[in-house]
Design a protein around this motif. Sequence first.
Motif, short mmCIF file in Angstrom:
data_model
loop_
_atom_site.label_atom_id
_atom_site.label_comp_id
_atom_site.label_asym_id
_atom_site.label_seq_id
_atom_site.Cartn_x
_atom_site.Cartn_y
_atom_site.Cartn_z
N GLY A 230 0.83 -1.19 0.00
CA GLY A 230 0.00 0.00 0.00
C GLY A 230 0.86 1.24 0.00
O GLY A 230 1.96 1.25 0.59
N PHE A 231 0.40 2.29 -0.66
CA PHE A 231 1.15 3.55 -0.72
C PHE A 231 0.21 4.71 -0.44
O PHE A 231 -0.83 4.86 -1.10
N ILE A 232 0.56 5.52 0.54
CA ILE A 232 -0.17 6.74 0.82
C ILE A 232 0.74 7.91 0.43
O ILE A 232 1.79 8.13 1.04
N ASP A 233 0.35 8.61 -0.61
CA ASP A 233 1.09 9.77 -1.11
C ASP A 233 0.18 10.97 -0.91
O ASP A 233 -0.72 11.22 -1.72
N ALA A 234 0.37 11.69 0.19
CA ALA A 234 -0.61 12.70 0.58
C ALA A 234 0.05 13.99 1.03
O ALA A 234 1.08 13.97 1.70
N ASN A 235 -0.56 15.11 0.63
CA ASN A 235 -0.23 16.37 1.30
C ASN A 235 -1.41 17.32 1.25
O ASN A 235 -2.27 17.21 0.39
N ARG A 236 -1.45 18.21 2.21
CA ARG A 236 -2.54 19.18 2.30
C ARG A 236 -2.08 20.53 1.79
O ARG A 236 -2.81 21.51 1.87
N TYR A 237 -0.87 20.60 1.26
CA TYR A 237 -0.28 21.85 0.78
C TYR A 237 -0.63 22.08 -0.69
O TYR A 237 -1.24 23.07 -1.05
#
Length: 341
Positions: A230-237
């Motif tokens: 599994g891969f979580i590639d996340a940002n809120r920017y």
Amino acid sequence: MTQLKGVCIGAGYFSQFHVEAWQRLREVEIVAVCDVHKASAEKLATAHGIRKVYDDVEQMFIAEQPDFVDIITPPETHLELCRLAVVHNIHIICQKPLAPNLKEAEEIAMLIEKSEVRMMVHENFRFMPWYREIKKLLNKNIVGNHIHSLNLRMRMGDGWQEDAYMNRQPYFREMKQLLMYETGVHFIDVFRYLGGEITKVYARLKRLNTNIKGEDFSWVQLDFANGGLGFIDANRYNESTTTDARLTFGAVLLEGNKGSIRLYEDGKITIQVLGEKEQAHEYAFENRNFAGDCVFHTQQHFVECLVSNSPFETAVANYLKNIEVLEKVYKSDKSGLPIDL
């Protein structure tokens, strides 16, 4: 059928979604709201036609004698509120994260295990309609019986400003652990729901906006017990190109041994069987309340299981693994190494 009498603790930003959803459940009547800031409770109660307002939780429990309590408060308050609910033999649905750390989460689990109180974590992302539909497709082996990889790409675009997260949730700016603790824990649960148990974590976290205290970027690799990744590639920017990043909170690509399932940010699902073209998968969802009405579906599950005495999907004992994975994410980032669970 006799209505269940419920009360809510917490009148912050997200409480509006809880209360609106409760009011559409015929089996439930919310009779009171409590908040340490009584004016906030009064505002919420007035907006939704709730009769009683309190600023003292135990006083509310004694006066109202509810069947259940909905805890919509910060994680650091959950242990004491759960303890109080257990003393008064009141069933509990409680917002995520369950607790600020695994130790407190385990204390809550022990409280529940030793009592007659039933408790469910309000983990609403798994109740988003697209994930329920993808789960059905996986159960039918539409793209095979083995998941190779599960990828999430999330770009919220609400965290690059000097006043990041604006008036909606300004407290995000002060949280020392932010993206994975507040949002990523949802996806840890979704990944377990779709991909199975997680056995290893490797994480890199960053703070892109220097005006906040916690991380707003995460790159997390998860190993599943069945051999998938599994891969979580996340940002809120950074920003998404979608018109509403808060509908699905990201796009997903799930690859199996017979093809792929894609979730787009507008809620569209497609299936691509190996050797064939991508095809749209028809299903229905309502863009209501919050993120496909997932709050309503979460609370509906709670009520149905409470009435039928069936197991909650996100019962406390099951949910502890999410907190363990979350802690390993931060430990991995700090050490720079993969961490086994």
